[in-house]
Every structure is written in C-alpha cells, then in structure tokens.
Design a protein around this motif. Structure first.
Motif, PDB file in Angstrom:
ATOM      1  N   HIS A  76       0.693  -1.075  -0.068  1.00 29.81           N
ATOM      2  CA  HIS A  76      -0.005   0.027  -0.026  1.00 29.81           C
ATOM      3  C   HIS A  76       0.971   1.204  -0.143  1.00 29.81           C
ATOM      4  O   HIS A  76       1.831   1.159   0.855  1.00 29.81           O
ATOM      5  N   ARG A  84      -4.665   1.730  -2.281  1.00 27.73           N
ATOM      6  CA  ARG A  84      -4.475   0.380  -3.105  1.00 27.73           C
ATOM      7  C   ARG A  84      -3.384  -0.436  -2.674  1.00 27.73           C
ATOM      8  O   ARG A  84      -2.353  -0.238  -2.014  1.00 27.73           O
ATOM      9  N   GLU A 121      -6.413  -4.254  -1.457  1.00 28.98           N
ATOM     10  CA  GLU A 121      -7.339  -3.074  -2.166  1.00 28.98           C
ATOM     11  C   GLU A 121      -7.106  -3.115  -3.718  1.00 28.98           C
ATOM     12  O   GLU A 121      -5.924  -2.968  -4.335  1.00 28.98           O
ATOM     13  N   GLN A 130      -6.609   6.667  -8.323  1.00 30.49           N
ATOM     14  CA  GLN A 130      -6.281   5.491  -7.530  1.00 30.49           C
ATOM     15  C   GLN A 130      -5.764   4.355  -8.247  1.00 30.49           C
ATOM     16  O   GLN A 130      -6.384   3.339  -8.562  1.00 30.49           O
ATOM     17  N   ASN A 132      -3.864   0.871  -9.602  1.00 30.07           N
ATOM     18  CA  ASN A 132      -3.711  -0.242  -8.717  1.00 30.07           C
ATOM     19  C   ASN A 132      -2.134  -0.588  -8.408  1.00 30.07           C
ATOM     20  O   ASN A 132      -1.398  -0.167  -9.042  1.00 30.07           O
ATOM     21  N   GLN A 187     -13.957   0.230  -5.103  1.00 27.49           N
ATOM     22  CA  GLN A 187     -13.247  -0.494  -4.380  1.00 27.49           C
ATOM     23  C   GLN A 187     -13.388  -1.955  -3.907  1.00 27.49           C
ATOM     24  O   GLN A 187     -14.364  -2.029  -3.305  1.00 27.49           O
TER      25      GLN A 187
END
Length: 351
Positions: A76, A84, A121, A130, A132, A187
């Motif tokens: 993360h 993520r 996530e 956001q 990945n 998410q």
C-alpha cells in the motif's frame, strides 16, 4: 458495549431483473425501508454468481497464505492518498474520528490500539486518482485477471441496487444514481483477520476493526462462515447486533454519501468486527484464539468529481436540508486522513 438481538432484514432480489413494475416497486420499498430503519440488509439472489464468490474467497486465501515478503511486493503506498495494494497488520487504523492537518497528537493517540487485520485493495484499471498496485504475475498467476473480472461483476449487481434505491426514495428516474457512478471509483477489498487471542480483543489491547461508518454510497459485503461482524442497534446507540453470516447472501449497507444524498432518510450505520461467537473460537497452545476470518467488501462510490447534494424528494418543511453539497474526492480525503499515516507503521505480530 453489549451485543443485543435485533433482526437485520432479508430481501430476496430474485424478482428484480425479470419481474413486473409492481415487483420492482415492492422490492425497492423493502430495500429502502431496511436502509431507513437499520442501514443494513441481507440481499439474497443478488446477481453475483455463487461460483464466482467461491472462487473469490479461494483467491483471497491463496493471497494471504503467501509469505510476508511476497505480499510486500505490492505494498500500500505511504499515506492516505492512494488506497490500493497490500496493507499489512497494523498499517491501517479504522476510526470514526476525523483527523485534520496539525492534529498529529490526536492521530498518534488514535493508533495506540492496533487493528489486527491485513487487506488488499483493488480498483478499476481506468482510475487516474487510484492506480492499482499489483503483485508480479509470477507470484500469484491469474489473480489480477480474476479479480478484475470479479470487480466488474460486483458493479453489475451494484447498479441494480442503486436503481432500486432510486425508486425507493421516490425518484422518477431509476438511473439517477448511475449518472454519478461509472464504476471506476469503486473498491474491491480482500480482508483477512488472522487468529488473535480473545483475551487481547476483550481487554482492548488490540482490535480487529473498530466501530465506523463507510464513506461511499453503498457497501456490498460477502463474508465467510466465521462471525464477528456487528451493526449498531438502530434504537439503542452503543449496543451492537450480530450480522450472522448467511451463505451466499450479500450484506448491503448505506454509506455516508448516500445518507447525505437522502438528507438522513437512509441511515449510514456504525459497524465493527470484534469477538466472534463461541463456536468461532479455538484453542491453540492453551490459548483461546479467534478463528481466521475472511470477508470481501465492495465499496461503491461516486466518481471523484461528483457533487453530492440533498435530493429534493428527501426535503420538505419538516425535513430541511441538513448538508451542504460536497465533492466525493474532498469527502474521501477528509475521512482517509487518519486511516493511513504518512509514515507507514511496521507490521505487528498477530498472535
């Protein structure tokens, strides 16, 4: 805070897709009433195939069974901006508190009791805000492909729930909420609660997931057969109700932004994961431990620049507007501020 009994409603969605307009209105009313009274509801025949659910839990177990050094190949990112990748035990601290800039002491105090869980996530590959964070393909071959397919399967089910809620709150356009939800800001979260000493949980030395509300529009949760999820009683603040696992059911709950949209007509309810029932505990080396628990929440959120403002159908003289308009990304950042510290926490021991 004691656990007390109060039924969480069950809605059978089987008649939604091919049913009559009367069927749709009835289901919309049942769903909306549950969201108004409790904020939580079990949905059966929700549209996510049972075989896909079984495969999702299988992949989750494979993921969390990996050695720590393998999971840490997709860490993360530091801080709360990007949510993520892999969160190790002790990294995330769930709280209902709003942490503002300059409140470092409050943040440090909030983190004194660590959350003993790990998660991964995943979002849309199209998201620019956001991105990945993936494991290398050779570490867990097929994981990325399956989870992206599952992500969009869940969104197909979510769209029907959003349509039902639009009808239920009195909107003429059942696609109203869909105009704010492309699916790219949702998410998918794989969650694992490792075994932990029940004495440490009961004495508040550590936590699993403290009481909190969700930030988005709705959450769709799939859980294994190990209990521990609890929902605040709608009429008894501070008292919690067991959300007992129901095979292949989805546990759906209202998020903060839907509560704001509906001017508090729909309820974003506090919930937590804590000590499971007696049958979900085990003796290990003479210590009473929780069983491992796996769950898969799917958080449905408006697109980042969506403006959420109270719906006219949910306001009148007796129910004046309670909330100023808010942009999704602004609200998300405010709520995320205390959840992930700027300086990542070191992993904690889980036994």
């Amino acid at each position: 805070m004691d656990s007390v009994q109060c039924p969480i409603p069950v809605v059978d969605f089987s008649a939604w897709s091919n049913g009559s307009s009367e069927d749709k209105k009835r289901l919309a009313q049942e769903l909306t009433e549950a969201c108004r009274q409790v904020g939580f509801v079990y949905i059966i025949n929700h549209g996510v195939p049972s075989d896909a659910l079984g495969e999702a839990f299988s992949w989750s177990k494979k993921l969390f069974d990996l050695p720590e050094e393998k999971k840490m190949l997709a860490p993360h990112p530091p801080g709360p901006t990007v949510h993520r990748g892999y969160s190790w035990p002790g990294l995330e601290k769930v709280s209902q508190d709003i942490i503002k800039d300059g409140e470092e002491a409050k943040e440090a105090d909030n983190r004194k009791i660590a959350d003993v869980k790990e998660s991964y996530e995943i979002g849309s590959e199209e998201s620019k805000t956001q991105p990945n964070v993936w494991l290398p393909e050779e570490v867990l071959p097929g994981f990325r492909e399956f989870t992206m397919q599952f992500y969009w399967k869940c969104f197909e089910a979510a769209k029907e729930v959003l349509r039902a809620l639009a009808i239920g709150v009195g909107l003429e356009d059942e696609d109203f909420f869909l105009r704010f939800h492309s699916g790219e800001n949702n998410q998918l979260r794989l969650l694992h609660y490792p075994p932990v000493e029940t004495e440490k949980l009961s004495s508040n030395t550590v936590a699993r997931m403290p009481a909190h509300s969700d930030w988005g529009t709705i959450t769709m949760l799939f859980q294994d057969d190990c209990g521990g999820l609890q929902v605040e009683h709608p009429n008894r603040p501070g008292h919690f109700v067991d959300a007992t696992p129901m095979k292949n059911a989805m546990v759906m709950n209202v998020g903060d932004l839907l509560m704001r949209w509906s001017n508090d007509f729909l309820k974003s309810t506090l919930h937590r994961v804590t000590l499971p029932p007696a049958e979900d505990k085990q003796q290990i080396d003479g210590r009473l431990m929780t069983r491992p628990r796996y769950s898969i929440p799917y958080f449905v959120s408006p697109d980042p620049q969506a403006v959420i403002e109270c719906l006219a159908v949910c306001t009148d003289e007796k129910h004046p507007i309670k909330y100023e308009p808010v942009v999704q990304e602004d609200y998300r950042r405010m709520r995320a501020r205390g959840q992930y510290a700027e300086a990542p926490a070191a992993p904690i021991a889980v036994s």
